[in-house]
Design an enzyme around this catalytic site. Structure first.
Site, PDB file in Angstrom:
ATOM      1  N   TYR A 103      70.788  54.448 -42.195  1.00  0.00           N
ATOM      2  CA  TYR A 103      70.055  55.623 -41.736  1.00  0.00           C
ATOM      3  C   TYR A 103      68.882  55.161 -40.889  1.00  0.00           C
ATOM      4  CZ  TYR A 103      72.704  58.320 -45.124  1.00  0.00           C
ATOM      5  OH  TYR A 103      73.723  58.921 -45.815  1.00  0.00           O
ATOM      6  N   HIS A 113      73.139  62.784 -41.588  1.00  0.00           N
ATOM      7  CA  HIS A 113      74.158  61.750 -41.721  1.00  0.00           C
ATOM      8  C   HIS A 113      73.626  60.397 -41.263  1.00  0.00           C
ATOM      9  CE1 HIS A 113      77.258  64.637 -42.732  1.00  0.00           C
ATOM     10  NE2 HIS A 113      76.796  65.419 -41.759  1.00  0.00           N
ATOM     11  N   LYS A 144      79.844  57.684 -35.952  1.00  0.00           N
ATOM     12  CA  LYS A 144      78.836  56.654 -36.181  1.00  0.00           C
ATOM     13  C   LYS A 144      79.084  55.495 -35.236  1.00  0.00           C
ATOM     14  CE  LYS A 144      78.707  57.834 -41.077  1.00  0.00           C
ATOM     15  NZ  LYS A 144      78.148  59.099 -40.780  1.00  0.00           N
TER      16      LYS A 144
END
Length: 167
Positions: A103, A113, A144
């Site tokens: 993160y 997310h 991601k």
């Protein structure tokens, strides 16, 4: 704060362990306890936040370091420690076939997310093109970026940010 080691899980049965989870996002809260991965727990031992016991025997940092090496987790620990020290929240990435989810600073689980999946490899690792392609595909599929953390024999880490680009 005292914790108990059982296999690869470290558990804290102290009500104030909630603060460790809520403030710094370590572990997973389960009813009356906080469950930490071995990597998270050893990091907290290094920071002087907890002690780890097994059958009333307290582990020293040297013993814990040896345990990480024995379980082939030492490189992963180095990456975890480096990223946490840089201010990132680091959670398990097992669900996505990677070592960690990362993160960005200021974000945390529950606020959104994760931005990266982190794969930890040794500098001597022969990275197969098909494996590499699958790492990138999985990361892209869950929105991601892939970060490769390459650990050399001295324990130094080089990070590579891998992004999916359409030609």
């Amino acid at each position: 704060m005292r914790s108990e080691l059982s296999q690869d899980m470290v558990t804290i049965f102290n009500p104030s362990s909630v603060k460790i989870n809520q403030k710094s996002h370590f572990g997973r809260l389960e009813e009356d306890r906080l469950e930490l991965s071995l990597i998270e727990a050893i990091y907290l031992v290094e920071k002087g936040k907890i002690t780890i016991f097994q059958n009333d025997k307290e582990y020293t940092l040297n013993e814990l370091s040896d345990l990480l090496k024995e379980k082939k987790l030492y490189s992963k620990y180095l990456v975890f420690k480096d990223l946490r020290n840089r201010g990132y929240i680091v959670k398990t990435g097992f669900k996505y076939g990677s070592e960690f989810r990362l993160y960005e600073r200021g974000k945390s689980p529950g606020d959104g997310h994760s931005d990266f999946l982190v794969r930890v490899i040794s500098e001597n690792y022969d990275l197969n093109v098909m494996d590499f392609s699958s790492y990138v595909r999985v990361a892209h599929g869950v929105n991601k970026n892939l970060m490769l953390a390459v650990v050399d024999e001295e324990g130094d880490i080089t990070y590579y940010n891998i992004e999916w680009i359409r030609p």
